[in-house]
Design an enzyme around this catalytic site. Sequence first.
Site, PDB file in Angstrom:
ATOM      1  N   ALA A  73      -3.997 -36.835   5.946  1.00 13.64           N
ATOM      2  CA  ALA A  73      -2.818 -37.727   6.318  1.00 13.64           C
ATOM      3  C   ALA A  73      -2.479 -37.830   7.674  1.00 13.64           C
ATOM      4  O   ALA A  73      -1.465 -36.915   8.285  1.00 13.64           O
ATOM      5  CB  ALA A  73      -1.444 -37.582   5.438  1.00 13.64           C
ATOM      6  N   GLU A 108       0.114 -43.601   9.938  1.00 13.45           N
ATOM      7  CA  GLU A 108       1.567 -43.852   9.619  1.00 13.45           C
ATOM      8  C   GLU A 108       1.600 -45.446   9.427  1.00 13.45           C
ATOM      9  O   GLU A 108       0.905 -46.193  10.215  1.00 13.45           O
ATOM     10  CB  GLU A 108       2.680 -43.423  10.240  1.00 13.45           C
ATOM     11  N   PRO A 109       2.730 -45.996   8.553  1.00  9.50           N
ATOM     12  CA  PRO A 109       2.769 -47.385   8.752  1.00  9.50           C
ATOM     13  C   PRO A 109       2.854 -48.301  10.351  1.00  9.50           C
ATOM     14  O   PRO A 109       2.331 -49.285  10.285  1.00  9.50           O
ATOM     15  CB  PRO A 109       4.344 -47.690   8.179  1.00  9.50           C
ATOM     16  N   ASP A 116     -13.976 -36.429  14.745  1.00 15.03           N
ATOM     17  CA  ASP A 116     -15.327 -36.620  15.327  1.00 15.03           C
ATOM     18  C   ASP A 116     -16.565 -36.519  14.258  1.00 15.03           C
ATOM     19  O   ASP A 116     -17.365 -37.018  14.068  1.00 15.03           O
ATOM     20  CB  ASP A 116     -15.713 -35.514  16.538  1.00 15.03           C
ATOM     21  N   GLN A 167     -27.124 -63.265   1.290  1.00 14.62           N
ATOM     22  CA  GLN A 167     -28.047 -64.452   1.670  1.00 14.62           C
ATOM     23  C   GLN A 167     -29.306 -64.821   0.771  1.00 14.62           C
ATOM     24  O   GLN A 167     -29.611 -65.725   0.400  1.00 14.62           O
ATOM     25  CB  GLN A 167     -28.257 -64.506   3.106  1.00 14.62           C
ATOM     26  N   GLY A 223     -27.190 -67.792  -4.615  1.00 14.18           N
ATOM     27  CA  GLY A 223     -25.818 -67.808  -5.478  1.00 14.18           C
ATOM     28  C   GLY A 223     -25.820 -66.512  -6.114  1.00 14.18           C
ATOM     29  O   GLY A 223     -24.557 -66.128  -6.469  1.00 14.18           O
ATOM     30  N   GLU A 247     -11.113 -44.433  10.045  1.00 10.17           N
ATOM     31  CA  GLU A 247     -11.640 -43.194  10.617  1.00 10.17           C
ATOM     32  C   GLU A 247     -12.011 -43.655  12.138  1.00 10.17           C
ATOM     33  O   GLU A 247     -12.823 -43.219  13.068  1.00 10.17           O
ATOM     34  CB  GLU A 247     -12.737 -42.365  10.212  1.00 10.17           C
ATOM     35  N   THR A 283     -11.210 -47.543  14.286  1.00 13.11           N
ATOM     36  CA  THR A 283     -11.514 -48.810  14.258  1.00 13.11           C
ATOM     37  C   THR A 283     -12.793 -48.987  15.305  1.00 13.11           C
ATOM     38  O   THR A 283     -13.246 -48.074  16.024  1.00 13.11           O
ATOM     39  CB  THR A 283     -10.782 -49.870  14.653  1.00 13.11           C
TER      40      THR A 283
HETATM   41  N1  COS Z   1     -11.820 -33.502  20.257  1.00 16.94           N
HETATM   42  C1  COS Z   1     -10.657 -32.662  20.864  1.00 16.94           C
HETATM   43  N2  COS Z   1      -9.667 -32.946  21.311  1.00 16.94           N
HETATM   44  C2  COS Z   1      -9.397 -34.350  21.642  1.00 16.94           C
HETATM   45  C3  COS Z   1     -10.282 -35.287  21.076  1.00 16.94           C
HETATM   46  C4  COS Z   1     -11.367 -34.755  20.581  1.00 16.94           C
HETATM   47  N3  COS Z   1     -12.404 -35.627  20.182  1.00 16.94           N
HETATM   48  N4  COS Z   1     -10.088 -36.542  21.539  1.00 16.94           N
HETATM   49  C5  COS Z   1      -8.885 -36.242  22.415  1.00 16.94           C
HETATM   50  N5  COS Z   1      -8.554 -35.072  22.359  1.00 16.94           N
HETATM   51  C6  COS Z   1      -7.206 -34.463  22.988  1.00 16.94           C
HETATM   52  C7  COS Z   1      -7.528 -34.591  24.484  1.00 16.94           C
HETATM   53  O1  COS Z   1      -8.398 -33.341  25.208  1.00 16.94           O
HETATM   54  C8  COS Z   1      -6.093 -34.548  24.860  1.00 16.94           C
HETATM   55  O2  COS Z   1      -5.567 -33.150  24.933  1.00 16.94           O
HETATM   56  P1  COS Z   1      -4.878 -32.487  26.221  1.00 16.94           P
HETATM   57  O3  COS Z   1      -3.753 -33.706  26.552  1.00 16.94           O
HETATM   58  O4  COS Z   1      -4.158 -31.228  25.719  1.00 16.94           O
HETATM   59  O5  COS Z   1      -6.018 -32.470  27.189  1.00 16.94           O
HETATM   60  C9  COS Z   1      -5.275 -35.071  23.652  1.00 16.94           C
HETATM   61  O6  COS Z   1      -6.188 -34.944  22.866  1.00 16.94           O
HETATM   62  C10 COS Z   1      -4.943 -36.484  23.892  1.00 16.94           C
HETATM   63  O7  COS Z   1      -6.200 -37.144  24.317  1.00 16.94           O
HETATM   64  P2  COS Z   1      -6.144 -38.807  24.730  1.00 16.94           P
HETATM   65  O8  COS Z   1      -5.253 -39.042  26.131  1.00 16.94           O
HETATM   66  O9  COS Z   1      -7.565 -39.239  24.763  1.00 16.94           O
HETATM   67  O10 COS Z   1      -5.595 -39.276  23.438  1.00 16.94           O
HETATM   68  P3  COS Z   1      -5.037 -40.774  23.404  1.00 16.94           P
HETATM   69  O11 COS Z   1      -3.803 -40.899  22.692  1.00 16.94           O
HETATM   70  O12 COS Z   1      -5.096 -41.637  24.478  1.00 16.94           O
HETATM   71  O13 COS Z   1      -5.845 -41.419  21.831  1.00 16.94           O
HETATM   72  C11 COS Z   1      -7.693 -42.364  21.005  1.00 16.94           C
HETATM   73  C12 COS Z   1      -7.016 -41.285  22.082  1.00 16.94           C
HETATM   74  C13 COS Z   1      -7.250 -43.781  21.347  1.00 16.94           C
HETATM   75  C14 COS Z   1      -9.248 -42.059  20.968  1.00 16.94           C
HETATM   76  C15 COS Z   1      -7.332 -41.521  19.721  1.00 16.94           C
HETATM   77  O14 COS Z   1      -5.973 -42.077  19.708  1.00 16.94           O
HETATM   78  C16 COS Z   1      -7.940 -42.202  18.474  1.00 16.94           C
HETATM   79  O15 COS Z   1      -9.057 -41.736  18.013  1.00 16.94           O
HETATM   80  N6  COS Z   1      -7.338 -42.981  17.749  1.00 16.94           N
HETATM   81  C17 COS Z   1      -7.540 -43.489  16.341  1.00 16.94           C
HETATM   82  C18 COS Z   1      -7.365 -42.605  15.424  1.00 16.94           C
HETATM   83  C19 COS Z   1      -8.026 -42.817  14.155  1.00 16.94           C
HETATM   84  O16 COS Z   1      -9.202 -42.553  13.995  1.00 16.94           O
HETATM   85  N7  COS Z   1      -7.185 -43.193  12.975  1.00 16.94           N
HETATM   86  C20 COS Z   1      -7.928 -43.165  11.834  1.00 16.94           C
HETATM   87  C21 COS Z   1      -7.143 -42.098  11.129  1.00 16.94           C
HETATM   88  S1  COS Z   1      -7.961 -41.560   9.754  1.00 16.94           S
HETATM   89  S2  COS Z   1      -8.479 -42.980   8.481  1.00 16.94           S
END
Ligand code: COS
Length: 385
Positions: free
Chosen positions: A124, A127-128, A240, A336, A340, A363, A365
Amino acid sequence: MAFVLSEEQLMIQTLARDFAREVLLPTAAQRDRSREFPRDNLRQMSELGFMGMMVPSEYGGVGVDTVSYALALSEIAYGCASTAVVMSVHNSICCEALVRFGSDGQKASWLPRMTAGECIGAFALTEPSAGSDPSAQRSKAELRGDEWVLNGSKQFITTGRNAGMIIVTAVTDSGKGHRGISAFLVPQGAPGLIIGKEEDKLGLRASDTVQLIFEDCRIPAGNLLGKEGMGFKIAMSCLDGGRIGIAAQSVGVATACLDEALEFTQSREQFGRPVSDFQGLRWKMADMATEIEAARLLCLNAASLKDLGQRYSMQASMAKLFASEMVQRVAGQAIQMHGGYGFCTEYNVERHYRDCRVFTLYEGTSEIQRIVISNNLLGPPTVPK
Ligand code: COS
């Protein structure tokens, strides 16, 4: 790149393929209609080792590599995408987070039950008002005596109702941005944890997706995962691996679509011959197969980089981006080719088309994957002063 699979990897793939086609596939349409959680299938899958694939054997897992896991997950998705997403979140995110960041006590307490399929994991983060930008989350956790007290709400939580344990992120220090977010192990039934609205979804209808509400939800102090402030990193690094899982699901559903299209077009006759004789369809089939193969290799490439202990964030995002968009095209073409009939629920392609739609959304977009990939290429965009 030729991808040579080991004997063990091929064996696991075959085990998953047989189970998916003999057990999951025959009942997938019914599950889609009834929205029944695949509890019994998940129990059988735990007996086959699929609910603790990368967990070391000392905790009841089978300790195989990510390549084997991706192969197995693709096969499970071929049979039932709803079951596959539960397996994916449980293995790629929840078990992985515990193995990597859990204390010895947390691992000993949770992992044997998780690998045995008695306790399914959920995650989790969303959030909204914080989806693509999880650093903007507002749920809070406060240490009071020997308990953490959580308040807030989470949105779109896969398996939120049926999980035995939910990894929940919450802000523990609002002045520190993403470094003020922590992760917690919240048992189902914790006081103050309320299961909110269950979403009525386009696809993956046998997997529950719910809102979770925390009203002074109390958990033991020892349920902090990793250190305070590590929650964002735990979530990002586990996502990841999760993205490899979504790529694997995409490959599985796309392969099912191609197989359905191959079968249908060879038996459907128009103009006095099977429609598979027409070059227009043959070339589409060739493109579908080529795209699936490309996605499969991207997925296995990211998985093997992870197995080698190398950085793989960008490759996981590439695999997720390409595979999840590929399956939209393949499922559309498969419909396709069914004419139908493809629009009717008796044909599996109708379900596949609905099930795969979320793959470009959850996970991260497609747009988020492009941010991860371009940030890896260019560094983050410059912010004007
Ligand atoms: N592995 C480990 N650490 C990571 C990482 C990764 N893949 N990606 C980023 N980080 C760390 C960075 O190193 C950074 O740490 P420090 O500030 O301590 O150096 C921190 O996280 C923030 O990184 P960053 O500034 O790149 O974060 P952002 O807030 O800009 O976000 C994105 C980056 C947009 C890529 C991230 O918010 C994201 O993946 N968003 C989508 C979330 C998602 O998948 N939601 C679905 C939920 S599950 S259904």
